[in-house]
Design an enzyme around this catalytic site. Structure first.
Site, PDB file in Angstrom:
ATOM      1  N   LYS A   1       1.083  -1.053  -0.167  1.00 10.40           N
ATOM      2  CA  LYS A   1       0.166   0.193   0.264  1.00 10.40           C
ATOM      3  C   LYS A   1       1.022   1.024  -0.108  1.00 10.40           C
ATOM      4  O   LYS A   1       1.858   1.304   0.445  1.00 10.40           O
ATOM      5  CB  LYS A   1      -0.917  -0.252   1.052  1.00 10.40           C
ATOM      6  CG  LYS A   1      -0.884  -0.230   2.894  1.00 10.40           C
ATOM      7  CD  LYS A   1       0.306   0.444   3.351  1.00 10.40           C
ATOM      8  CE  LYS A   1       0.636   1.974   3.599  1.00 10.40           C
ATOM      9  NZ  LYS A   1       2.371   2.567   3.571  1.00 10.40           N
TER      10      LYS A   1
ATOM     11  N   TYR B   1      -4.670   3.796   5.912  1.00  9.53           N
ATOM     12  CA  TYR B   1      -4.640   3.542   7.287  1.00  9.53           C
ATOM     13  C   TYR B   1      -5.626   3.811   8.065  1.00  9.53           C
ATOM     14  O   TYR B   1      -7.122   3.049   7.753  1.00  9.53           O
ATOM     15  CB  TYR B   1      -3.420   3.366   8.201  1.00  9.53           C
ATOM     16  CG  TYR B   1      -2.615   1.935   8.073  1.00  9.53           C
ATOM     17  CD1 TYR B   1      -3.310   1.359   8.367  1.00  9.53           C
ATOM     18  CD2 TYR B   1      -1.252   2.701   7.714  1.00  9.53           C
ATOM     19  CE1 TYR B   1      -1.988   0.161   8.346  1.00  9.53           C
ATOM     20  CE2 TYR B   1      -0.104   1.942   7.151  1.00  9.53           C
ATOM     21  CZ  TYR B   1      -0.110   0.475   7.752  1.00  9.53           C
ATOM     22  OH  TYR B   1       0.671  -0.209   6.485  1.00  9.53           O
TER      23      TYR B   1
HETATM   24  P1  NDP Z   1      12.734   1.258   1.661  1.00  6.14           P
HETATM   25  O1  NDP Z   1      12.792   2.505   1.264  1.00  6.14           O
HETATM   26  O2  NDP Z   1      13.070   0.222   3.349  1.00  6.14           O
HETATM   27  O3  NDP Z   1      12.737   0.552   0.437  1.00  6.14           O
HETATM   28  C1  NDP Z   1      12.629   0.583  -0.576  1.00  6.14           C
HETATM   29  C2  NDP Z   1      12.943  -0.232  -1.356  1.00  6.14           C
HETATM   30  O4  NDP Z   1      12.311  -0.367  -2.501  1.00  6.14           O
HETATM   31  C3  NDP Z   1      14.548   0.467  -1.276  1.00  6.14           C
HETATM   32  O5  NDP Z   1      15.347   0.059   0.208  1.00  6.14           O
HETATM   33  C4  NDP Z   1      15.209  -0.573  -2.938  1.00  6.14           C
HETATM   34  O6  NDP Z   1      15.468  -1.570  -2.019  1.00  6.14           O
HETATM   35  C5  NDP Z   1      13.745  -0.344  -3.101  1.00  6.14           C
HETATM   36  N1  NDP Z   1      13.835   0.492  -4.809  1.00  6.14           N
HETATM   37  C6  NDP Z   1      13.409   0.807  -5.953  1.00  6.14           C
HETATM   38  N2  NDP Z   1      13.813   1.804  -6.524  1.00  6.14           N
HETATM   39  C7  NDP Z   1      14.173   2.726  -5.228  1.00  6.14           C
HETATM   40  C8  NDP Z   1      14.271   3.967  -4.877  1.00  6.14           C
HETATM   41  N3  NDP Z   1      14.245   4.904  -6.621  1.00  6.14           N
HETATM   42  N4  NDP Z   1      14.271   4.378  -4.328  1.00  6.14           N
HETATM   43  C9  NDP Z   1      14.503   3.724  -3.068  1.00  6.14           C
HETATM   44  N5  NDP Z   1      14.349   2.870  -3.442  1.00  6.14           N
HETATM   45  C10 NDP Z   1      14.107   2.762  -4.516  1.00  6.14           C
HETATM   46  O7  NDP Z   1      10.740   1.718   1.619  1.00  6.14           O
HETATM   47  P2  NDP Z   1       9.499   0.162   2.657  1.00  6.14           P
HETATM   48  O8  NDP Z   1      10.068  -0.122   3.367  1.00  6.14           O
HETATM   49  O9  NDP Z   1       9.309   1.192   3.669  1.00  6.14           O
HETATM   50  O10 NDP Z   1       8.391   0.985   1.753  1.00  6.14           O
HETATM   51  C11 NDP Z   1       8.019   0.316   0.773  1.00  6.14           C
HETATM   52  C12 NDP Z   1       6.930   0.222   0.262  1.00  6.14           C
HETATM   53  O11 NDP Z   1       6.354  -0.833   1.486  1.00  6.14           O
HETATM   54  C13 NDP Z   1       6.365   1.874   0.640  1.00  6.14           C
HETATM   55  O12 NDP Z   1       5.076   1.473  -0.864  1.00  6.14           O
HETATM   56  C14 NDP Z   1       5.233   1.598   2.014  1.00  6.14           C
HETATM   57  O13 NDP Z   1       4.675   2.000   1.724  1.00  6.14           O
HETATM   58  C15 NDP Z   1       4.677   0.033   2.139  1.00  6.14           C
HETATM   59  N6  NDP Z   1       5.163   0.341   3.776  1.00  6.14           N
HETATM   60  C16 NDP Z   1       4.222  -0.988   3.804  1.00  6.14           C
HETATM   61  C17 NDP Z   1       4.005  -1.221   5.363  1.00  6.14           C
HETATM   62  C18 NDP Z   1       2.903  -2.024   5.816  1.00  6.14           C
HETATM   63  O14 NDP Z   1       2.987  -2.276   7.115  1.00  6.14           O
HETATM   64  N7  NDP Z   1       2.268  -2.833   5.043  1.00  6.14           N
HETATM   65  C19 NDP Z   1       4.877  -0.687   6.308  1.00  6.14           C
HETATM   66  C20 NDP Z   1       5.536   0.413   5.640  1.00  6.14           C
HETATM   67  C21 NDP Z   1       6.224   0.265   4.302  1.00  6.14           C
HETATM   68  P3  NDP Z   1      16.773  -2.526  -3.600  1.00  6.14           P
HETATM   69  O15 NDP Z   1      18.447  -1.947  -2.992  1.00  6.14           O
HETATM   70  O16 NDP Z   1      16.060  -3.998  -3.175  1.00  6.14           O
HETATM   71  O17 NDP Z   1      16.149  -1.978  -4.608  1.00  6.14           O
END
Ligand code: NDP
Length: 367
Positions: free
Chosen positions: A134, A219
């Protein structure tokens, strides 16, 4: 960024080189018959992707078998940590090739919001089920395009609505459905936290599609819908911005919004990146009430009702979610509250309307 590009260029070589990594001998289960086990590749090995991967270790029906990442060092680390073979490792350029990989059933997209649409559509075209975090997209039009692409490809699209499987939440919904709460009149949803690092993607409109509303306000929107069991017919909304530098154009800091429902029930909600500890739902009916605080955090969820506390045991949300999603994708099970793409589009339509209401200052009809 540079290492990401280099990795993309060298993807083929990296994949070969990674086969020799230690730890792969622990890859138990890869050659075993995948009978009713959902074999998942995670795309985006960030903070939430890591949480999902850890939770999946305890899942009885879902198993992490692959990764899609732009960061080679993370791929290496995950390979040895989770026993992932090189043939199941992809990057953002080559992951369309997953279509030729019979050992992956679904891709869980956990990347910045604005990337979800294209990534999910590519997953669908590769013939794999998509689970998407989401907000599913940055507006309803993109969300609908994702639903359409998955339908056209004959795959399913699920959204990571982990609260839809949480036991205390489901108990509150059982009480509402049984009539124990009487006629529902009012829902209050408070969703917020103080966001840190001003350089993160969540504060970049090109990657986030919006501020607190996309991230945490959703949420309260989703909660209002499942707690009341109705779809809103109008919204009004007002924005407050105290820090226009950190929260630039396209990034909402605080939005108060109201939703009206066909029964006459009203929801009053707050979405913010500027206040800590806001995680509360309150549902009021003519015969009873439910209060949950925290209501959507990672848990344990704490709730009480006019009849006493909600005391169902806490199980890691993402573990339950992955078990249930495996049941949906592999066995056609139906969840109590939908988690499909159509459900995701409903939230996106409301977010679109809230942004319009903020801009125009007018009540926006949703029908
Ligand atoms: P992070 O920044 O921690 O991780 C995102 C990952 O996406 C990065 O580590 C990277 O992984 C990849 N990525 C690919 N392209 C990009 C870019 N241009 N810039 C940055 N990262 C990129 O974010 P979150 O994990 O916190 O959030 C990711 C998603 O999950 C969002 O949509 C958020 O809303 C959702 N979320 C949902 C939650 C829930 O409870 N359901 C809780 C937290 C987040 P890599 O290095 O492997 O390519």
């Amino acid at each position: 960024m540079k290492s990401r590009r280099i990795f993309l260029q060298k993807a083929g070589l990296s994949a070969l080189a990674l086969t020799a990594l230690p730890g792969l001998s622990q890859a138990s289960g890869f050659s075993a018959k995948p009978d009713k086990i959902l074999r998942v590749a995670i795309m985006g090995l960030g903070s939430y992707g890591t949480r999902v991967a850890e939770a999946m270790k305890d899942s009885k029906k879902a198993k992490l078998v692959g990764v899609i990442s732009g960061t080679p060092s993370k791929v290496t680390e995950w390979q040895s940590k989770y026993g992932i073979p090189a043939k199941n490792c992809y990057n953002y350029e080559n992951f369309d090739q997953i279509k030729d990989n019979p050992d992956i059933d679904a891709v869980y997209v956990i990347t910045p919001n604005a990337l979800h649409k294209d990534q999910v559509i590519r997953v669908a075209k590769a013939g794999k089920h998509a689970i998407c975090e989401k907000p599913m997209a940055i507006n309803a039009k993109d969300g609908q395009a994702m639903v359409d692409a998955c339908k056209a490809a004959g795959v399913q699209l699920l959204i990571g609505y982990r609260m839809h499987f949480e036991a205390n939440t489901l108990e509150a919904i059982r009480m509402r459905k049984s009539g124990e709460l009487g006629d529902l009149k009012f829902f209050q949803g408070l969703s917020g936290f103080v966001i840190g690092d001003p350089t993160q993607w969540r504060l970049d409109p090109k990657l986030s599609g919006g501020g607190a509303m996309m991230d945490i306000g959703i949420y309260s929107i989703n909660g209002a819908r499942y707690m009341l069991g109705e779809e809103p017919i109008w919204v009004t909304a007002q924005e407050t911005k105290t820090d226009p530098v950190k929260f630039r154009d396209g990034i909402d800091e605080t939005i108060q919004f109201q939703m009206g429902f066909p029964s006459g029930a009203v929801a009053s909600c707050l979405s913010t990146y500027a206040m800590n500890g806001l995680d509360k739902f309150f549902l009021n009916g003519s015969k009873g009430w439910v209060e949950m605080q925290p209501s959507t955090g990672y848990g344990p969820i704490k709730g009480k009702t006019n009849k006493g506390p909600l005391e169902l045991p806490h199980v890691t949300h993402q573990t339950v979610q992955m078990d249930k999603m495996a049941g949906i994708l592999l066995e056609g099970e139906k969840p109590e509250i939908p988690v499909d793409g159509v459900e995701g589009v409903k939230d996106m339509k409301i977010i679109d309307a809230i942004f319009e209401a903020v801009k125009t200052g007018k009540k926006v009809d949703l029908v």
